[in-house]
Design an enzyme around this catalytic site. Structure first.
Site, PDB file in Angstrom:
ATOM      1  N   ASP A  13       1.063  -1.185  -0.087  1.00 30.10           N
ATOM      2  CA  ASP A  13      -0.050  -0.102   0.050  1.00 30.10           C
ATOM      3  C   ASP A  13       0.921   1.313   0.064  1.00 30.10           C
ATOM      4  OD1 ASP A  13      -2.317   1.693   0.121  1.00 30.10           O
ATOM      5  OD2 ASP A  13      -2.804   0.931   2.246  1.00 30.10           O
ATOM      6  N   ASP A  34      -8.987   4.269  -1.738  1.00 31.49           N
ATOM      7  CA  ASP A  34      -9.860   4.788  -0.943  1.00 31.49           C
ATOM      8  C   ASP A  34     -11.199   5.297  -1.511  1.00 31.49           C
ATOM      9  OD1 ASP A  34      -8.017   3.697   0.606  1.00 31.49           O
ATOM     10  OD2 ASP A  34      -7.182   5.629   1.402  1.00 31.49           O
TER      11      ASP A  34
END
Ligand code: NAG
Ligand code: NAG
Ligand code: NAG
Length: 971
Positions: A548, A624
């Site tokens: 990530d 996100d």
């Protein structure tokens, strides 16, 4: 017959706008635009747009003194007025082998540029431009990270097949370079003064370069001694918010217009939240953007919908499509890039053609662009696969459902969630751990207070058929007691400060951190080795990786990323390679996972950032997102755009990362997510729990059904990955890709294809009383996969769909393999029998494929797979080995291992004849037997407008034919 298509399109546009507006109202906390540059705030982008404006004015007044302009005519009568300060230096044009070279220069700056075009065997043209003698080297290695075999073995056409002819008409010198392959004739027509290129396929112009005169190449220059740094706007330094970017090499950007002649739609260049068919970015009509599409990987918190802003990943691959052809452009550069799109639509004008103008500009490096001629979509992907590796076969479990959350708190939590899946009979394959499992976000450590026995936890998961994924980010906490930081520091594996001295240090999850320089092969290897079982404490081969924050995200950096002047391996600035960062981390992880076992097993990893080439290493997700209907709807064009660009294995967080989905939204998201290539639920730590059972009945049953549908169809998904790995064809496809001559579908994005045989009409609006329109394209009937109701082609039908139902249709003429036994994970399905669904077309014909291998090793490369071609005609189903099947010993061993795995059921849907068939005849291995047949009629009809009745379905019960063998079943 077509019903109201124009009305249909207008309605859906309105829905889109309404959805976007209500979303912004609800979220309230949308992206902070001020943290990210607009095109006007990026100096080189500003310069290229200004140049475009200047050139547009010159075209408007063609007699301006300073430019040369010309009008060249194409065979079909198209003319493209051109005006450009760049021209070919007299008699510098040479054909040498497969490459034509020339020197090009600006009328004022007498700095020669080396230009070359080369033909590949398939007709693809590679165009490259760089300075002949740059003051200091420019970064020219992007292709080594992006192209197949580092670009070292591209299949160039044979020099014997390439010819060049030169003519001069009214003083305009034109060179025509032609290449003929079979019945295809490719040619590039280059004018000398001004310098323009036109690419013709079988005499028809397709792509034109510099015909809008926007080619502009900033040569390297001496820094003005008198400190007059403003002679090039923002060329030596520019300031954004608190950050000043000092450019040691000064201005070095370049730009080019690529115009798609005869096209109205362009697609791809992810990752943006724009619609599938890319909107205009300059001077367009209502709803158009005023910013170019930005290609610059960034961590954009709460990204905005319907925007050309850059987000986490990118892939500079664009398609243009019209009813006759599909063509592609692949822009090989790793620095910040922007793309303006403007259309000139000429409907009905005599000899006029629509044109999509695209204007590409990159901050540094050299120009290296591939033009892919098609003409079919399959041709474009074959051409793309020649230059860029495609998605490899994934680990089979990775196609199952993934359960993630920030965070599963501790070991008990993980095992309890896993047990709940079993209790509710909901299949899942993988459970995930976000950053909190570590000691203070020091990756490769365990917080033993929360996870006292990681090994035991993994073993328990594995016993139940599950895997674990743990997160590992590229920022390394600066801490002398942390082995990873210490080793990295001692060996110089971190990205360096501006000027090259000392590790760059900035803030991320752990606090002050340094970033691994994956461009350094030694650093990449070292970091990859940390995934070794000997290095990562208490890890097992059932544990996989999530990378990530690898844009890279830097909390206190400009635009939440790194300063462009930082120094990476080889002395290059981060500016030159920014977009490669995530991909180079993926590569390091992939190679580390591959090396951790004695027998190579296919790695699985997920990355947030990506670039061209990332498809080789694993899956990505769209970062996100938010729990709202707008984000659910936007996930479709986002994932379709990724698939168009070759980043096939992608998904969006099911449920939405931020915010709390209500039960209806969560249910609809699972129902759509089951059709994402990568299927994972994920949630922010501030959100309430939302595992599939949380909302109770009836939602848990609906969600269970959605996940089970995914598992039933795993054989189909796996076969699609096989196809993608061989041909580059997308897994999920826009409708136009399967129905290329139906212009009504060119902008369709609420309905999409899964492979060539399943159409999913997404339900992305609340309120089940609002009808959903579905246009059934093509010529063959479509069958509701749940009810077997048939719908004729070319009819738009309205459906009212309650929350228990979804709209999924099989295309008449296809055969779809499934596994129908209900299991807790894909691991338990390996020995299950298959069911074959045969959906006949009007002629009573159907065909399909099934691919099986061990799902984890590379043995398939030596033939250890079963690949069947299934055809149905009249009343006979035939299974034959695909031509790729080779009778190697690996193949024989695999077939042996699979023996006893049979077809337990064949369902023939839509066959008008044979209502009274009572038995079927099976011929296998030279023996004949009869089996029972039953008839099933589905009763559920969801269409409001019952245009057709449910179709006859003949079920051949337990024919027990071997899945890997030749056989025939007839009735
Ligand atoms: C023509 O194109 C095909 C497909 O790319 C390629 O395999 C073949 O080698 C080409 N033929 C020649 C003569 O280059
Ligand atoms: C950045 O600039 C703003 C004002 O523009 C100022 O308030 C802030 O303190 C600055 N931050 C840093 C880290 O210098
Ligand atoms: C047919 O032959 C295959 C091997 O070729 C074997 O695995 C299978 O069991 C045989 N089927 C029957 C029904 O004999």
């Amino acid at each position: 017959m077509k019903l109201n298509n124009s009305l249909r399109t207008r309605t859906s546009t309105l829905f889109y706008l309404a959805a976007t507006a209500s979303l912004l109202a609800k979220v309230g906390q949308a992206v902070n635009h001020a943290n990210f540059k607009t095109c006007e705030q990026s100096a080189f982008a500003r310069r290229h747009r200004l140049f475009a404006d200047t050139m547009a004015k010159k075209v408007a007044e063609p007699n301006s003194k300073n430019t040369k302009s010309s009008s060249s005519s194409s065979a079909d009568g198209s003319t493209h007025p051109a005006s450009s300060p760049y021209s070919v230096i007299d008699s510098s044009v040479h054909l040498d082998g497969h490459t034509v070279t020339a020197s090009v220069q600006h009328e004022q700056a007498q700095v020669p540029l080396h230009f070359e075009i080369a033909f590949l065997k398939s007709g693809t043209v590679r165009v490259r431009v760089q300075e002949v003698d740059p003051l200091v080297p420019r970064y020219s290695e992007a292709h080594k990270h992006i192209l197949r075999d580092e670009g070292s073995s591209l299949p160039y056409a044979s020099p014997d097949d390439i010819k060049m002819a030169t003519e001069a008409v009214n003083g305009l010198v034109t060179h025509t370079v032609s290449y003929v392959n079979g019945s295809s004739a490719f040619s590039v027509r280059m004018t000398e003064n001004p310098w323009t290129l036109e690419y013709l396929v079988n005499g028809k112009p397709t792509m034109q370069l510099n015909t809008s005169g926007l080619f502009h190449f900033e040569h390297l220059r001496q820094k003005p001694a008198d400190g007059d740094l403003d002679n090039v706007d923002g060329g030596w330094e520019e300031t954004f918010k608190n950050w000043t970017d000092h450019k040691r090499r000064g201005p070095e950007s370049f730009g080019l217009d690529i115009n798609f002649y005869g096209f109205e739609h362009v697609y791809g260049i992810p990752e943006h939240t724009s619609p599938l068919s890319l909107k205009d970015t300059r001077g367009g009509g209502e709803g158009a953007y005023d910013q170019p599409y930005r290609i610059y990987n960034l961590d954009v918190f709460n990204y905005q919908l319907d925007s050309p802003m850059a987000i986490y990943g990118s892939l500079p691959f664009m398609l243009a499509h019209n009813a006759e052809a599909t063509v592609g452009v692949f822009w090989v550069n790793s620095s910040e890039t922007w793309v303006d799109v403007t259309r000139k639509l000429n409907r009905g004008g005599f000899k006029q053609q629509s044109v999509v103008n695209t204007h590409w500009f990159s901050e540094s490096g050299t120009m290296d662009v591939f033009l892919l001629p098609g003409p079919s979509t399959a041709d474009v992907y074959r051409q793309y696969s020649e230059i860029s590796e495609q998605t490899p076969m994934p680990r089979e479990f990775a196609l199952g459902y993934h359960q993630c959350r920030w965070n599963y708190e501790d070991q008990e939590d993980v095992l309890a969630v896993s047990a709940k899946f079993h209790e509710h009979s909901i299949p899942y394959d993988v459970i995930w751990l976000d950053v909190e499992y570590t000691v203070g976000k020091r990756y490769f450590t365990w917080d033993y207070d929360k996870f006292p026995n990681p090994l035991g936890m993994q073993q328990e998961l594995a016993r139940n058929g599950h895997k674990l994924v743990t997160i590992s980010d590229p920022h390394i906490m600066v801490d002398n007691d942390y082995r990873i930081w210490k080793e990295g520091n001692e060996n110089g594996y971190f990205i360096k400060n501006i000027g090259g001295l000392g590790n760059y240090e900035a803030s991320c999850w752990p606090g002050v951190s340094s970033w691994v320089d994956f461009l350094d092969p030694a650093a990449s290897k070292w970091m990859g080795a940390q995934y070794g079982l000997d290095k990562f404490p208490e890890s097992t081969t059932d544990m996989f990786v999530w990378n990530d924050m690898n844009e890279p995200a830097v909390f206190d950096g400009p635009e939440h990323t790194m300063d462009k002047a930082l120094i990476q391996h080889g002395g290059w600035e981060h500016r030159d390679v920014h977009n490669l960062y995530g991909m180079t981390q993926q590569r390091s992880t992939f190679e580390g996972l591959l090396a951790r076992e004695p027998v190579a097993m296919r790695p699985f990893l997920l990355s947030r950032s990506f670039y061209a080439g990332s498809q080789r290493y694993g899956a990505i997700w769209t970062g996100d997102n938010t729990a709202s209907w707008g984000y659910l709807r936007a996930s479709i064009p986002m994932l379709l755009s990724n698939n168009i660009a070759g980043m096939h294995f992608s998904g969006a967080d099911v449920g939405g990362f931020f915010g709390n989905p209500d039960p209806e939204l969560l249910t609809r998201w699972f129902q759509l997510g089951a059709w994402y290539p990568f299927f994972r639920g994920h949630a922010h730590f501030n959100t309430e729990r939302r595992e599939p059972w949380i909302f109770g009945e009836p939602y848990v049953s609906y969600i269970r059904n959605a996940i089970r549908e995914r598992y039933r169809l795993l054989p189909h998904w796996y076969t699609l990955f096989r196809e993608a790995s061989l041909t580059g064809m997308p897994l999920i496809r826009p409708m136009w890709m399967e129905f290329p001559a139906e212009p009504d579908l060119f902008a369709e994005q609420d309905t999409f294809m899964v492979g060539s045989s399943i159409m999913v009409a997404a339900i992305t609006k609340p309120d089940t009383s609002i009808p959903v329109d579905v246009l059934f394209p093509g010529e063959e009937p479509w069958y509701d996969m749940h009810t077997h109701v048939a719908y004729p082609a070319q009819l738009t039908t309205q459906f009212v769909v309650d929350l228990a139902n979804t709209l999924v249709f099989a295309r008449g003429g296809s055969i779809i393999p499934t596994r129908e036994q209900q299991r807790q994970s894909s691991a338990y399905m390996k020995s299950d029998p298959f069911t074959l669904y045969v959906y006949v077309d009007q002629a009573g014909f159907a065909a399909g494929k099934l691919y099986i291998d061990d799902g984890e090793t590379y043995d398939y490369q030596s033939g250890a797979f079963i690949e069947r071609e299934l055809t149905f005609l009249g009343s006979k189903l035939i299974s034959r080995a695909s031509p790729l099947t080779k009778n190697t010993s690996a193949h024989q061993t695999f077939v042996q291992k699979m023996s006893g795995i049979n077809v337990e059921r064949v369902a023939v849907v839509g066959l008008a004849i044979a209502h009274n068939v009572a038995e079927a005849v099976v011929v296998e291995n030279g023996t004949t037997r009869t089996v029972n047949v039953s008839h099933s009629h589905s009763s559920k009809i969801v269409a409001t407008d019952t245009v057709s009745n449910n179709s006859p379905c003949i079920v051949i019960c337990n024919p027990a034919v071997f899945i890997g063998g030749d056989w025939e079943i007839s009735f």
